[in-house]
Scaffold this motif. Sequence first.
Motif, PDB file in Angstrom:
ATOM      1  N   HIS A 176      38.453 -53.227  12.143  1.00 47.67           N
ATOM      2  CA  HIS A 176      38.659 -53.740  10.786  1.00 47.67           C
ATOM      3  C   HIS A 176      37.575 -54.746  10.387  1.00 47.67           C
ATOM      4  CE1 HIS A 176      41.388 -53.617   7.413  1.00 47.67           C
ATOM      5  NE2 HIS A 176      41.339 -54.926   7.305  1.00 47.67           N
ATOM      6  N   GLU A 177      37.197 -55.611  11.302  1.00 48.73           N
ATOM      7  CA  GLU A 177      36.247 -56.665  10.957  1.00 48.73           C
ATOM      8  C   GLU A 177      34.819 -56.161  10.792  1.00 48.73           C
ATOM      9  OE1 GLU A 177      36.603 -56.486  15.438  1.00 48.73           O
ATOM     10  OE2 GLU A 177      37.964 -56.485  13.698  1.00 48.73           O
ATOM     11  N   ARG A 178      34.553 -54.901  11.140  1.00 52.73           N
ATOM     12  CA  ARG A 178      33.196 -54.369  11.043  1.00 52.73           C
ATOM     13  C   ARG A 178      33.071 -53.298   9.955  1.00 52.73           C
ATOM     14  NH1 ARG A 178      29.813 -55.723  15.373  1.00 52.73           N
ATOM     15  NH2 ARG A 178      28.424 -54.024  14.780  1.00 52.73           N
ATOM     16  N   ARG A 179      34.074 -53.189   9.091  1.00 51.52           N
ATOM     17  CA  ARG A 179      33.996 -52.189   8.035  1.00 51.52           C
ATOM     18  C   ARG A 179      32.974 -52.597   6.978  1.00 51.52           C
ATOM     19  NH1 ARG A 179      40.219 -50.114   6.908  1.00 51.52           N
ATOM     20  NH2 ARG A 179      40.563 -49.248   8.986  1.00 51.52           N
ATOM     21  N   TYR A 180      32.392 -51.593   6.354  1.00 49.65           N
ATOM     22  CA  TYR A 180      31.406 -51.819   5.304  1.00 49.65           C
ATOM     23  C   TYR A 180      32.141 -51.859   3.962  1.00 49.65           C
ATOM     24  CZ  TYR A 180      27.928 -50.354   8.790  1.00 49.65           C
ATOM     25  OH  TYR A 180      27.141 -50.241   9.908  1.00 49.65           O
ATOM     26  N   ASN A 181      32.482 -53.019   3.496  1.00 53.18           N
ATOM     27  CA  ASN A 181      33.231 -53.125   2.243  1.00 53.18           C
ATOM     28  C   ASN A 181      32.267 -53.236   1.067  1.00 53.18           C
ATOM     29  OD1 ASN A 181      35.599 -52.975   3.600  1.00 53.18           O
ATOM     30  ND2 ASN A 181      35.907 -55.162   3.730  1.00 53.18           N
ATOM     31  N   CYS A 182      31.494 -52.186   0.880  1.00 53.41           N
ATOM     32  CA  CYS A 182      30.507 -52.166  -0.187  1.00 53.41           C
ATOM     33  C   CYS A 182      30.346 -50.735  -0.676  1.00 53.41           C
ATOM     34  CB  CYS A 182      29.172 -52.740   0.297  1.00 53.41           C
ATOM     35  SG  CYS A 182      28.587 -52.031   1.866  1.00 53.41           S
ATOM     36  N   LEU A 183      29.783 -50.577  -1.852  1.00 51.36           N
ATOM     37  CA  LEU A 183      29.593 -49.261  -2.445  1.00 51.36           C
ATOM     38  C   LEU A 183      28.312 -48.631  -1.921  1.00 51.36           C
ATOM     39  CD1 LEU A 183      30.579 -49.991  -6.167  1.00 51.36           C
ATOM     40  CD2 LEU A 183      32.048 -49.297  -4.265  1.00 51.36           C
ATOM     41  N   ILE A 184      28.418 -47.385  -1.506  1.00 48.97           N
ATOM     42  CA  ILE A 184      27.265 -46.665  -0.973  1.00 48.97           C
ATOM     43  C   ILE A 184      26.363 -46.236  -2.133  1.00 48.97           C
ATOM     44  CG2 ILE A 184      26.506 -44.640   0.319  1.00 48.97           C
ATOM     45  CD1 ILE A 184      27.945 -46.623   2.062  1.00 48.97           C
ATOM     46  N   PRO A 185      25.099 -46.630  -2.119  1.00 50.12           N
ATOM     47  CA  PRO A 185      24.207 -46.246  -3.228  1.00 50.12           C
ATOM     48  C   PRO A 185      23.687 -44.825  -3.068  1.00 50.12           C
ATOM     49  CG  PRO A 185      22.986 -47.545  -1.631  1.00 50.12           C
ATOM     50  CD  PRO A 185      24.412 -47.482  -1.130  1.00 50.12           C
ATOM     51  N   PRO A 186      23.407 -44.144  -4.178  1.00 47.52           N
ATOM     52  CA  PRO A 186      22.756 -42.836  -4.081  1.00 47.52           C
ATOM     53  C   PRO A 186      21.285 -43.014  -3.727  1.00 47.52           C
ATOM     54  CG  PRO A 186      22.995 -43.458  -6.377  1.00 47.52           C
ATOM     55  CD  PRO A 186      23.678 -44.532  -5.568  1.00 47.52           C
ATOM     56  N   PRO A 187      20.643 -42.005  -3.146  1.00 52.47           N
ATOM     57  CA  PRO A 187      19.222 -42.130  -2.827  1.00 52.47           C
ATOM     58  C   PRO A 187      18.386 -42.235  -4.094  1.00 52.47           C
ATOM     59  CG  PRO A 187      19.963 -39.877  -2.492  1.00 52.47           C
ATOM     60  CD  PRO A 187      21.185 -40.692  -2.762  1.00 52.47           C
ATOM     61  N   ASN A 188      17.194 -42.762  -3.958  1.00 47.49           N
ATOM     62  CA  ASN A 188      16.292 -42.877  -5.100  1.00 47.49           C
ATOM     63  C   ASN A 188      16.019 -41.498  -5.699  1.00 47.49           C
ATOM     64  OD1 ASN A 188      15.994 -45.691  -4.840  1.00 47.49           O
ATOM     65  ND2 ASN A 188      14.418 -45.424  -3.269  1.00 47.49           N
ATOM     66  N   GLY A 189      16.106 -41.428  -7.006  1.00 46.48           N
ATOM     67  CA  GLY A 189      15.843 -40.166  -7.690  1.00 46.48           C
ATOM     68  C   GLY A 189      17.011 -39.206  -7.705  1.00 46.48           C
ATOM     69  N   TYR A 190      18.191 -39.653  -7.282  1.00 49.57           N
ATOM     70  CA  TYR A 190      19.365 -38.768  -7.214  1.00 49.57           C
ATOM     71  C   TYR A 190      19.646 -38.133  -8.577  1.00 49.57           C
ATOM     72  CZ  TYR A 190      24.167 -37.190  -6.440  1.00 49.57           C
ATOM     73  OH  TYR A 190      25.314 -36.429  -6.345  1.00 49.57           O
ATOM     74  N   LYS A 191      19.991 -36.840  -8.546  1.00 49.39           N
ATOM     75  CA  LYS A 191      20.325 -36.100  -9.754  1.00 49.39           C
ATOM     76  C   LYS A 191      21.722 -35.505  -9.628  1.00 49.39           C
ATOM     77  CE  LYS A 191      15.515 -34.722 -10.614  1.00 49.39           C
ATOM     78  NZ  LYS A 191      14.606 -33.585 -10.917  1.00 49.39           N
ATOM     79  N   ILE A 192      22.342 -35.272 -10.772  1.00 47.26           N
ATOM     80  CA  ILE A 192      23.625 -34.568 -10.746  1.00 47.26           C
ATOM     81  C   ILE A 192      23.395 -33.215 -10.075  1.00 47.26           C
ATOM     82  CG2 ILE A 192      25.464 -33.577 -12.141  1.00 47.26           C
ATOM     83  CD1 ILE A 192      25.359 -36.662 -12.037  1.00 47.26           C
TER      84      ILE A 192
END
Length: 617
Positions: A127-143
Amino acid sequence: MKQRIEPLRQSSTLVKHVLLGLITFLGLFCLYFGSFLIPISPPLHRDVLFDQDGVDPFFGSTLVNEDDSIDKLPVQDFDSLLPKSIPICDMRYSELIPCLDRNLIYQLRLKVNLTLMEHYERHCPPHERRYNCLIPPPNGYKIPVRWPASRDEVWKANIPHTHLAQEKSDQHWMVVNGEKINFPGGGTHFHDGADKYIIALARMLKFPGEILSNGGNIRTVLDVGCGVASFGAYLLSHDIIAMSLAPNDVHENQIQFALERGIPSTLGVLGTKRLPYPSRSFELAHCSRCRIDWLQRDGILLLELDRLLRPGGYFVYSSPEAYAQDPENRKIWNSMYSLLRRMCWRVVSKKDQTVIWAKPLSNSCYLKRESGSRPPLCSSDDNPDESWNISMKTCITPFSPKMHKEKASGLLPWPQRLTASPSRLEDIGVSSEEFQADTSTWRFRVIEYWNLMKPILQKNTLRNVMDMNSNLGGFAAALNDKDVWVMNVTPIRFASELKIIYDRGLIGTVHDWCEAFSTYPRTYDLLHAWMLFSEILERGCSAEDLLIEMDRILRPEGFVIIRDHPSVINYLKKYLIALRWDGWVVEVEPKVDILSRNDERVLIARKKLWRYGATVS
């Protein structure tokens, strides 16, 4: 003098009592109101770097104990205590899979057996090592490219890994073509294309019209070591759905490519644990040069396939051991042939580079084996349907007396089996009438969802769908007329229901939603969560953790449909802006039906496409 001192003493005593009382009051005041400010989410991993705006850590609210009711959820209007933003993970975590992060194994100094592939199995962070953040898309990501075009091409920027194209260039897996990566449909043992390979398999099995589905009798397939899942991609036009399976190994982006293409697939490995599927789930298992040592540990991996195959199910094996004539490969073939004969499998066809075995239809062969034969039959107290974090076993799973007598799975051909009541309903105490009512109810619910989304839902917007609390598979069955596929996820407390989903000709997996799911970020277009938050809160798990996990696996411009108690919906709505799920939002009170659990509300939200370093708009 004494009279003058006494009042002073009394005055001093009074002041002390007042001060003591004031301190006590302040202490209780801070303890009470401070409890609302205690972060329930654990501290961020020390390696996580925040974005350039230096946003604050993500703090949540109080958890619910198992004996608390849903009505006691902390849904008061504590707007000042809720997050104004959620931190963004560093770009190096853009492809993070929390429970398949091998760095965690080294950081925690876990002892894993590399020869048994344990390092490719799930190891979730504490629990104490969880990544409580939003994962960013890679640079240039497209739909993503929309289905069906996505079967053959994806944006290179979305999965900027081209090593597979170079390494497998002679096998026609994939080709880099400018801004896109193309998939010609080749594989290690089907260079001329999966479509021709599939026809060849049907020809080997002498199926009518050289159609592998065999009149709808082959519907669910397990493709082990699937590569970029081209075999599964081309099976779809045959009305066959494959669970394409591969580990996050040296070819770590195989499944990421498969899901980006819109092909049913998942991360997994034949290591030490059972695959998270019930017994008798698949009509056919496939291994095309999957590089698996099937003879290890007394054939335990072949015995796992045996558990998963239906009566008479096929194992298609395309590998040098099946055709090469050198001494080493002949030795492996002879040992494998001997093992499978003792398991009562028989060769039904062998041609060129491929051999096809069939599992027996009944227990007859098992009963004729000599006493002490290896591998033994599993004991009567072994439950072959238990699959979550269960070790594999070196024994043969016999058929039930009913299946032994009928010598078949008892399932109707596809698509009739989708709505027919399967015989295994008895195992979970559900009547045929209840099953049919469930199917009908979900049909109306899905119509209601689609009417709500109609103003914004464009053609081919959705492809990869996940039902996070799948029950009997009614949600997925109601989507059968749409060009989507559904990963049905059965929470561990209801794992026995997954066999019904497979009997309907659908696919899915068991999972504990108190942990991260085994998939890459940005892999699903739609997440459906019916009463899931209530379920995990009753278990004492974090709603905030689940929201962040949903965001991780949801594609930009993807949708969430959350159906739960009004108190839960009110609570979750407070996080929409922080999650950047406010691209489009609608909330309604749905019609009451036979599945309604007291009052329910439906919240539908759309995730925005955002860039690394961008602030919430």
